[in-house]
Design a protein around this motif. Structure first.
Motif, PDB file in Angstrom:
ATOM      1  N   PHE A 179       0.813  -1.221   0.000  1.00  0.00           N
ATOM      2  CA  PHE A 179       0.000   0.000   0.000  1.00  0.00           C
ATOM      3  C   PHE A 179       0.845   1.270   0.000  1.00  0.00           C
ATOM      4  O   PHE A 179       0.443   2.300  -0.535  1.00  0.00           O
ATOM      5  N   THR A 180       2.017   1.204   0.605  1.00  0.00           N
ATOM      6  CA  THR A 180       2.893   2.383   0.654  1.00  0.00           C
ATOM      7  C   THR A 180       3.829   2.461  -0.549  1.00  0.00           C
ATOM      8  O   THR A 180       4.549   3.454  -0.700  1.00  0.00           O
ATOM      9  N   GLY A 181       3.835   1.429  -1.385  1.00  0.00           N
ATOM     10  CA  GLY A 181       4.687   1.437  -2.569  1.00  0.00           C
ATOM     11  C   GLY A 181       6.166   1.497  -2.256  1.00  0.00           C
ATOM     12  O   GLY A 181       6.938   2.113  -3.006  1.00  0.00           O
ATOM     13  N   THR A 182       6.575   0.854  -1.165  1.00  0.00           N
ATOM     14  CA  THR A 182       7.960   1.002  -0.714  1.00  0.00           C
ATOM     15  C   THR A 182       8.812  -0.255  -0.841  1.00  0.00           C
ATOM     16  O   THR A 182       9.960  -0.253  -0.381  1.00  0.00           O
ATOM     17  N   ILE A 183       8.296  -1.310  -1.458  1.00  0.00           N
ATOM     18  CA  ILE A 183       9.137  -2.503  -1.578  1.00  0.00           C
ATOM     19  C   ILE A 183      10.398  -2.195  -2.381  1.00  0.00           C
ATOM     20  O   ILE A 183      11.500  -2.632  -2.036  1.00  0.00           O
TER      21      ILE A 183
END
Length: 378
Positions: free
Chosen positions: A296-300
């Motif tokens: 959801f945070t697009g941080t991978i």
């Protein structure tokens, strides 16, 4: 002076629907029969988890549970930092900084026992005030914007500043995985403030020329495995993330099934070896909550930069002199001889269950070890 803004998790319903849609539309590859995990994580296993993620998992329940605890965001030297801050009702509780690694380490199960030990069969004298940050590039701290901001050295600087801004002049720190680099580095930065450093399954990288000849037989065996690590299949993820994280990022940022497969294959490498799958070692919903946060945070993609930007890998690390405790769990590659050369070890524990993700696999054991170690240093 840092400004601390209250934060609450509130993922838009459209994002949840998008996740379900993407999971349902996954194009699944064929897999060879009977090879198990030999070729990587089995597609059949990923498919089963993906179906549950899309149809059975309840993100809103996790969101409500996480929002029970006070959360904040602040900016330190241009980097957004998210953290959970839970103060004990015991006035003289010891402040404790809990530092996660890659891809995650969820300390939620330990919050109650550490802040309110009396309510969990413990001694009130063992109470802690907890600061649980999200590292730069991960989750609600958002992606990093500058080269170097994902490095463990950088995280140590930011977290030492965070504790100072919170007014903690004397505190302890715990870390595992990448946190086992960050926590000792905070000891080098804020030596006079730290009462102790506690590590679980610390990553021990020997200095060049250290042949381990003066180590125990068990340590020599671990050192040999470590030196042969790069030739093993299990090192593939680290090689990719430390050299080409941006190449991998679109795949795991665009496909939740891809994210699921990549991350849980790594998790499986390090959980308790007695457990057959990641969700046998760690609660399935807990795994998916942490994966969902990255999604959801697009941080991978930005989280993987930690491997590319950190300089500790292979470095000779100076001993800060801060009293250090180590907890070792099954499957650990920690070499005690190396740990003792790089840290002032005053406490060493070995456990028969749990694994690299101890706060998620065996929170009771890790909680007990933190109480025992810091109980001697308060």
């Amino acid at each position: 002076m840092a400004i601390f803004e209250p934060f609450s998790i509130d993922i838009p319903g459209s994002d949840l629907e998008d996740l379900r849609t993407r999971l349902a539309a996954t194009r699944w590859p064929e897999e060879l029969p009977g090879v198990g995990w030999e070729y990587g994580i089995p597609t059949s296993y990923v498919r089963e988890l993906a179906e549950y993620w899309g149809t059975g998992y309840d993100w809103r329940a996790h969101e409500a549970d996480a929002n029970r605890y006070p959360q904040f965001v602040t900016e330190i030297d241009g980097q957004r930092v998210h953290f959970t801050h839970v103060c004990s009702a015991v006035a003289d509780a010891l402040p404790l900084l809990l530092v996660h690694g890659w891809p995650f380490e969820d300390f939620t199960a330990m919050i109650g026992p550490l802040t309110d030990p009396a309510a969990h069969g413990g001694d009130p004298a063992d109470a802690f005030h907890l600061v649980i940050p999200t590292l730069p590039g991960f989750g609600y701290s958002g992606p990093t914007r500058r080269v170097g901001d994902a490095a463990t050295e950088r995280s140590a600087e930011l977290l030492a500043t965070l504790m100072a801004e919170l007014g903690y002049d004397r505190y302890g720190v715990h870390g595992g995985d990448a946190g086992s680099f960050i926590a000792p580095q905070i000891g080098r930065i804020a030596t006079e403030r730290l009462v102790g450093v506690h590590l679980n399954d610390p990553i021990t990288i020997p200095a060049w020329g250290d042949d381990g000849s003066d180590y125990s037989a068990a340590d020599q065996e671990k050192l040999a495995r470590m030196q042969d690590w790069s030739s093993k299949q299990t090192s593939g993820y680290a090689g990719m993330q430390s050299t080409r994280p941006q190449t991998l990022a679109p795949a795991v940022s665009d496909s939740p099934a891809g994210l699921l497969a990549w991350v849980l294959d790594v998790v499986n490498t390090y959980v308790d070896p007695a457990q057959p799958t990641p969700d046998a070692a760690i609660d399935r919903d807990l795994l998916l909550s942490n994966l969902s946060t990255l999604w959801f945070t697009g941080t991978i993609g930005s989280s993987m930069r930690l491997y590319k930007e950190s300089q500790h890998w292979g470095a000779t690390l100076a001993d800060s002199g801060v009293p250090t405790g180590v907890a070792v769990f099954p499957g650990s590659g920690t070499v005690r001889g190396v740990a003792e050369k790089q840290n002032t070890i005053v406490h060493w524990s070995e456990f028969e269950r749990g694994g690299h993700f101890a706060a998620m696999e065996a929170p009771d054991l890790l909680t007990g070890d933190l109480r025992e170690f810091f109980g001697k240093l308060r």
